[in-house]
Structure formats: C-alpha cells, structure tokens
Scaffold this motif. Structure first.
Motif, mmCIF file in Angstrom:
data_model
loop_
_atom_site.group_PDB
_atom_site.id
_atom_site.type_symbol
_atom_site.label_atom_id
_atom_site.label_comp_id
_atom_site.label_asym_id
_atom_site.label_seq_id
_atom_site.Cartn_x
_atom_site.Cartn_y
_atom_site.Cartn_z
ATOM 1 N N ASP A 132 0.811 -1.209 0.000
ATOM 2 C CA ASP A 132 0.000 0.000 0.000
ATOM 3 C C ASP A 132 0.852 1.270 0.000
ATOM 4 O O ASP A 132 0.309 2.373 0.010
ATOM 5 N N ARG A 133 2.172 1.105 -0.003
ATOM 6 C CA ARG A 133 3.056 2.270 0.109
ATOM 7 C C ARG A 133 2.831 3.311 -0.986
ATOM 8 O O ARG A 133 2.772 4.517 -0.677
ATOM 9 N N PRO A 134 2.703 2.936 -2.273
ATOM 10 C CA PRO A 134 2.461 3.967 -3.294
ATOM 11 C C PRO A 134 1.195 4.769 -3.008
ATOM 12 O O PRO A 134 1.191 6.001 -3.128
ATOM 13 N N ALA A 135 0.117 4.090 -2.618
ATOM 14 C CA ALA A 135 -1.137 4.788 -2.317
ATOM 15 C C ALA A 135 -0.981 5.683 -1.096
ATOM 16 O O ALA A 135 -1.563 6.779 -1.041
ATOM 17 N N GLU A 136 -0.216 5.254 -0.108
ATOM 18 C CA GLU A 136 0.025 6.079 1.085
ATOM 19 C C GLU A 136 0.715 7.382 0.699
ATOM 20 O O GLU A 136 0.355 8.463 1.184
ATOM 21 N N LEU A 137 1.713 7.286 -0.164
ATOM 22 C CA LEU A 137 2.434 8.487 -0.603
ATOM 23 C C LEU A 137 1.491 9.427 -1.347
ATOM 24 O O LEU A 137 1.519 10.650 -1.135
ATOM 25 N N PHE A 138 0.651 8.867 -2.203
ATOM 26 C CA PHE A 138 -0.281 9.697 -2.959
ATOM 27 C C PHE A 138 -1.323 10.330 -2.054
ATOM 28 O O PHE A 138 -1.585 11.542 -2.135
ATOM 29 N N ARG A 139 -1.930 9.537 -1.174
ATOM 30 C CA ARG A 139 -2.976 10.049 -0.299
ATOM 31 C C ARG A 139 -2.477 11.145 0.641
ATOM 32 O O ARG A 139 -3.257 12.021 1.046
ATOM 33 N N SER A 140 -1.211 11.090 0.986
ATOM 34 C CA SER A 140 -0.648 12.084 1.905
ATOM 35 C C SER A 140 -0.124 13.324 1.185
ATOM 36 O O SER A 140 0.432 14.227 1.807
ATOM 37 N N GLY A 141 -0.305 13.377 -0.144
ATOM 38 C CA GLY A 141 0.106 14.552 -0.904
ATOM 39 C C GLY A 141 1.556 14.564 -1.310
ATOM 40 O O GLY A 141 2.078 15.593 -1.747
ATOM 41 N N LYS A 142 2.238 13.421 -1.216
ATOM 42 C CA LYS A 142 3.665 13.358 -1.543
ATOM 43 C C LYS A 142 3.928 12.895 -2.966
ATOM 44 O O LYS A 142 5.077 12.705 -3.352
ATOM 45 N N ALA A 143 2.859 12.707 -3.739
ATOM 46 C CA ALA A 143 2.998 12.313 -5.142
ATOM 47 C C ALA A 143 1.882 12.961 -5.946
ATOM 48 O O ALA A 143 0.763 13.145 -5.451
ATOM 49 N N LEU A 144 2.185 13.301 -7.190
ATOM 50 C CA LEU A 144 1.196 13.945 -8.052
ATOM 51 C C LEU A 144 0.277 12.918 -8.711
ATOM 52 O O LEU A 144 -0.934 13.140 -8.808
ATOM 53 N N PHE A 145 0.838 11.789 -9.139
ATOM 54 C CA PHE A 145 0.065 10.744 -9.815
ATOM 55 C C PHE A 145 0.260 9.406 -9.114
ATOM 56 O O PHE A 145 1.327 9.133 -8.566
ATOM 57 N N LEU A 146 -0.762 8.563 -9.179
ATOM 58 C CA LEU A 146 -0.702 7.186 -8.697
ATOM 59 C C LEU A 146 -1.199 6.268 -9.801
ATOM 60 O O LEU A 146 -2.299 6.448 -10.322
ATOM 61 N N VAL A 147 -0.386 5.284 -10.157
ATOM 62 C CA VAL A 147 -0.791 4.260 -11.128
ATOM 63 C C VAL A 147 -1.245 3.035 -10.353
ATOM 64 O O VAL A 147 -0.474 2.474 -9.562
ATOM 65 N N ASP A 148 -2.477 2.615 -10.547
ATOM 66 C CA ASP A 148 -3.029 1.492 -9.789
ATOM 67 C C ASP A 148 -4.261 0.970 -10.525
ATOM 68 O O ASP A 148 -4.549 1.405 -11.645
ATOM 69 N N GLY A 149 -5.003 0.071 -9.893
ATOM 70 C CA GLY A 149 -6.201 -0.483 -10.498
ATOM 71 C C GLY A 149 -7.440 0.316 -10.149
ATOM 72 O O GLY A 149 -7.406 1.243 -9.331
ATOM 73 N N SER A 150 -8.565 -0.056 -10.744
ATOM 74 C CA SER A 150 -9.815 0.659 -10.490
ATOM 75 C C SER A 150 -10.304 0.452 -9.065
ATOM 76 O O SER A 150 -11.190 1.171 -8.607
ATOM 77 N N GLY A 151 -9.720 -0.511 -8.347
ATOM 78 C CA GLY A 151 -10.096 -0.739 -6.958
ATOM 79 C C GLY A 151 -9.768 0.422 -6.039
ATOM 80 O O GLY A 151 -10.255 0.473 -4.901
ATOM 81 N N ARG A 152 -8.955 1.362 -6.508
ATOM 82 C CA ARG A 152 -8.650 2.568 -5.732
ATOM 83 C C ARG A 152 -9.683 3.670 -5.954
ATOM 84 O O ARG A 152 -9.562 4.762 -5.390
ATOM 85 N N SER A 153 -10.720 3.391 -6.722
ATOM 86 C CA SER A 153 -11.724 4.406 -7.041
ATOM 87 C C SER A 153 -12.432 5.023 -5.846
ATOM 88 O O SER A 153 -12.903 6.160 -5.941
ATOM 89 N N PRO A 154 -12.563 4.336 -4.690
ATOM 90 C CA PRO A 154 -13.189 5.008 -3.549
ATOM 91 C C PRO A 154 -12.543 6.341 -3.192
ATOM 92 O O PRO A 154 -13.195 7.206 -2.608
ATOM 93 N N MET A 155 -11.278 6.543 -3.565
ATOM 94 C CA MET A 155 -10.622 7.827 -3.303
ATOM 95 C C MET A 155 -11.312 8.981 -4.021
ATOM 96 O O MET A 155 -11.139 10.142 -3.643
ATOM 97 N N LEU A 156 -12.109 8.676 -5.041
ATOM 98 C CA LEU A 156 -12.813 9.724 -5.783
ATOM 99 C C LEU A 156 -14.047 10.213 -5.044
ATOM 100 O O LEU A 156 -14.637 11.225 -5.416
ATOM 101 N N SER A 157 -14.430 9.509 -3.987
ATOM 102 C CA SER A 157 -15.594 9.877 -3.193
ATOM 103 C C SER A 157 -15.212 10.861 -2.094
ATOM 104 O O SER A 157 -14.263 10.628 -1.346
#
Length: 451
Positions: A277-302
């Motif tokens: 989950d480290r890439p998503a953690e970096l993205f969610r905390s504002g430490k990355a501009l883009f995250l490449v992942d699957g559609s299962g991360r879509s809840p972040m759009l809510s």
C-alpha cells in the motif's frame, strides 16, 4: 423505480389471486409470486406454498458490508416476505471457506470470485438458465455484454453459473487535481505529455514524487498489458490461450514501449522498490502527483471516503494511463470480478433469484455502488453525482467505467507463469537488464517448456 415497481406488480398479482380464491396464488405475506406460463401440452404446475416467511442465507466477500447492508435493507422493504441473513468475509478467508460451505451450509446466494473460482465450484451451483426466468422479464439482458461474456468464459463450456455484479480493471492513473490545477497543467493524454509534467515537477517541486506505482510483479504485469491493450486489446487473452507466441512482434513492441517509460524517466526505476500500500500512502498524503493502480482505488474519488479515511489530498481525479505508442487508444484489461450465484442446495430458488435481480440490475445497485469499489455490471448505470464533491471525481469515475466496460482482455494472469517466469522478466526489462527482444524470447521458451 425498477425494483419497487416489480415488487408492487407482483404483490398486486398475489392480492388479485387471493381475492378470486385461486389456489395457485402465492402466500398473502407480501412475497413476490412467480407465475409460469405452461408450454403447449403441459399442465400448469402449482408452486408449493411455503410455511412462512423465507430467510435467505447470503455469503460474499464484496462489496463491503456497510454498502451491502443498505442494499439488503432496501430489498427487504420491497419484499416484506423475504429476509436476508448476510455474512461478509475477507477475500482470502472467503476463498478458503466457500468450497466447503457450498457442501456443508444451506446457502441461498453466494458472491462468486468469477475468474478464479467458477470452475472449481461450478458443480455445486445452479446454471443461471435454470433460474433466471423465475424473475419476470429479460433482466439478464440489462447487464454489460462484456461482463456477461467474461463470466461465461470463466466456466468450461461457456455455461453461465453466476450473474455478474461488478467488474474492475487496470492500470489507470489517479491524480492530485488541486495541485495539477495550481501548476496550470491538464491531465496527460500521452506518455510525451506525462514526460513533460514529470520534468516540470522535478524542477519546480523536487520533494514531490511525480508518479508512484507498485513495483510488485503483478502490478507491473498489469501496466505492461495496459500498454499492450492500447494497440492490441485482446493480446494477453490470446497469449494465455496459445493463440499468439510470446516472442511475437506485438509483445516485443509492448515491452519496448514499457521499457521506454523507465529509460526516459517518465517512471522512476527507484519506484520499483515500492510495495503493498506504500504507493497509495504516498499519494494520499500529498507526496505524489500521480498514482498508477487499479480501479479498486476508485473510492478515493468519493468525498465522503476521503473524509472518513483522513486523506490529505482534497481533490482527486482519475483517467486512463497515457497512451505510449503512436496511434494507440486508452485501454485497460478488465475482469468481471464478482458474480451472484445460487447453490444447488438452496430451497428458495425463486426468492434467491429475486434478490440477485435486485442487486445486479434493480434498485439495489444504487445502494451498494456508491462505495465505488466495483464498477457495476448493469448497463448504462451511473453513480449519483452526490457521491462526488467535484467534477474531477465524477468525470474520473465515468472514465474508469468506460475503460472497464470496453476492456478487451481479462485482467487475470497465469499466476504460476507470473510467479515462475513472467514477473522477473518484466522487472528485468524495466531495470534495463535485458532487451525487450531477449525478454520475449525467454518468455516464449519458458511458456513452451511449461506446456
């Protein structure tokens, strides 16, 4: 509304039969009544009258329990004679428990992991053709054709053993919409566009990671075949079916395009060290501009999910992974992830079919789909805009829906081949330790040896 209308119509039919004293009618407890039209030469078979209200045992692993409880409550309200006993499990635990449960438990509806378990438990499930007509109308035709086709392919002989509930796909790209706007940039459509954004971020915000992604073999395989699908949508299916060689020009081209992203610095080789989950953690905390992942991360759009999960990034959007080869089109590989099936042991088939219809094409879809964990299989379904606080989230999810709906190949690798050979070869290409041509030759050699 569809589900309520059906419940009302069926209840009305039951009352009408009761008033006329017809013994073929259903019970007067509000349950839907199924009326069969006999074929020529056949006698009308009267349904057995249940002793009381029916309770359905429903086991599954997805969508999340909170979302399903809302849908189940709506179903019970529309069908007052049917109660649902819902149990949800962690996916890994569920995969272990389901085969035994189908033999020992009297289950009525099960969530089926379509690509990985259909064949192993099909002999304990009722084919959909045996029960779909217990719900009036051609409701199965209201599902996305690609999802139904993938569900049929998951079983030997192409028999449909479950009704697809939702799909997922990858790889897609999420972005910090607020930061991208501050930079005066648009979402990149091509790898060249993304390369330009990466260079600017490195220059102006050196502490920010431009793009994060998982370096695990499964995720890199997903990225490789996303790139391949942009030019050859069905390539991975054809490779796994033996219809194309692994050292053919299409694979070499995809490996070359994939490697170019690392050679040009669009994707950092150092990023291959990120796991879990480290890439998503970096993205969610504002430490990355883009995250490449699957559609299962879509809840972040809510908006509500970001608030409850305490995500630092206030605005998140999504879109297809940028096209790499000239003339290619945005694409993902998609998978009909979960289907709803009726075990052979169920004694309440008509009621179970009614629940499945409600959850796959009826009003229940709106109740569970707002979680965004799955792309609903119901054709032309759209999430209520209230789920999203901004246009980036709404438009991003719509883009993901279209990509998943149109996915050409299954987003399911040959796990044994991936673990034994493919994963290491793909990572060697990314690191520049082997040329795309030699990598393709090695893949073909090992594939042939395995056959």
């Amino acid at each position: 509304m569809r589900g309520t209308a059906r419940a009302f119509a069926l209840t009305t039919a039951a009352l009408a039969l009761g008033l006329t004293g017809c013994s073929a009618g259903g019970p007067a407890d509000g349950r839907p009544v199924q009326q069969a039209v006999p074929k020529a030469g056949e006698e009308t078979k009267k349904p057995e009258k249940p002793a009381g209200p029916v309770t359905l045992k429903y086991w599954t692993f997805t969508p999340p329990e909170a979302a399903l409880k809302k849908a189940v409550a709506a179903f019970e309200k529309a069908n007052p004679g049917i109660k649902v006993e819902l149990r949800t499990f962690a996916e890994a635990d569920y995969r272990k428990r389901l085969p035994k449960a189908l033999a020992d438990e009297k289950l009525d509806v099960v969530g089926l992991p379509i690509p990985t378990m259909t064949r192993s438990v099909a002999n304990r499930l009722r084919p959909v053709d045996d029960w779909k007509d217990k719900v009036s109308g051609g409701w199965v035709d209201e599902l996305e054709k690609n999802a139904v086709k993938q569900t049929e392919k998951a079983a030997k002989g192409g028999t449909l053993y479950s009704v697809p509930m939702g799909s997922n796909g990858g790889a897609v790209m999420y972005y910090n919409a607020g930061l991208l706007s501050e930079l005066g940039l648009s979402f990149p459509k091509t790898a060249a566009d993304l390369e330009s954004v990466v260079r600017r971020v490195k220059k102006e915000i050196p502490d920010l990671r431009p793009v994060v992604f998982s370096g695990e073999p499964r995720r890199q395989e997903e990225l490789l075949f996303t790139i391949a699908s942009q030019s050859h949508p069905t390539l991975s299916d054809e490779l796994l079916a033996g219809g194309r060689p692994w050292n053919g020009p299409e694979v070499v081209s995809a490996l070359t395009a994939y490697r170019s992203l690392f050679d040009r610095g669009v994707l950092a080789k150092s990023g291959l060290a990120l796991k879990g989950d480290r890439p998503a953690e970096l993205f969610r905390s504002g430490k990355a501009l883009f995250l490449v992942d699957g559609s299962g991360r879509s809840p972040m759009l809510s908006a509500s999910y970001r608030k409850s999960a305490k995500i630092s990034v206030k605005e998140i959007g999504a879109g297809p992974f940028p096209t790499v080869l000239q003339g290619s089109k945005p694409a993902v590989r998609s998978t009909a992830e979960v289907g709803l099936a009726i075990p052979k042991s169920s004694k309440h088939v008509a009621e179970a079919a009614t629940l499945i219809e409600f959850l796959t094409v009826g009003e229940g879809v709106s109740d569970w789909a707002g979680d965004l964990a799955l792309v609903p299989a119901r054709e032309d379904f759209r999430i209520d805009s209230s789920v999203f606080a901004d246009s980036e989230g709404k438009e991003g999810y719509a883009a993901i829906q279209e990509l998943v709906k149109d996915g050409g190949s299954l987003n399911v690798p040959d796990e044994s081949f991936l673990e034994r050979v493919e994963g290491d070869v793909i990572l060697d290409v990314a690191h520049g330790r082997i040329t795309p041509k030699k990598a393709a030759d090695r893949l073909q050699e090992e594939w042939s040896r395995g056959e």
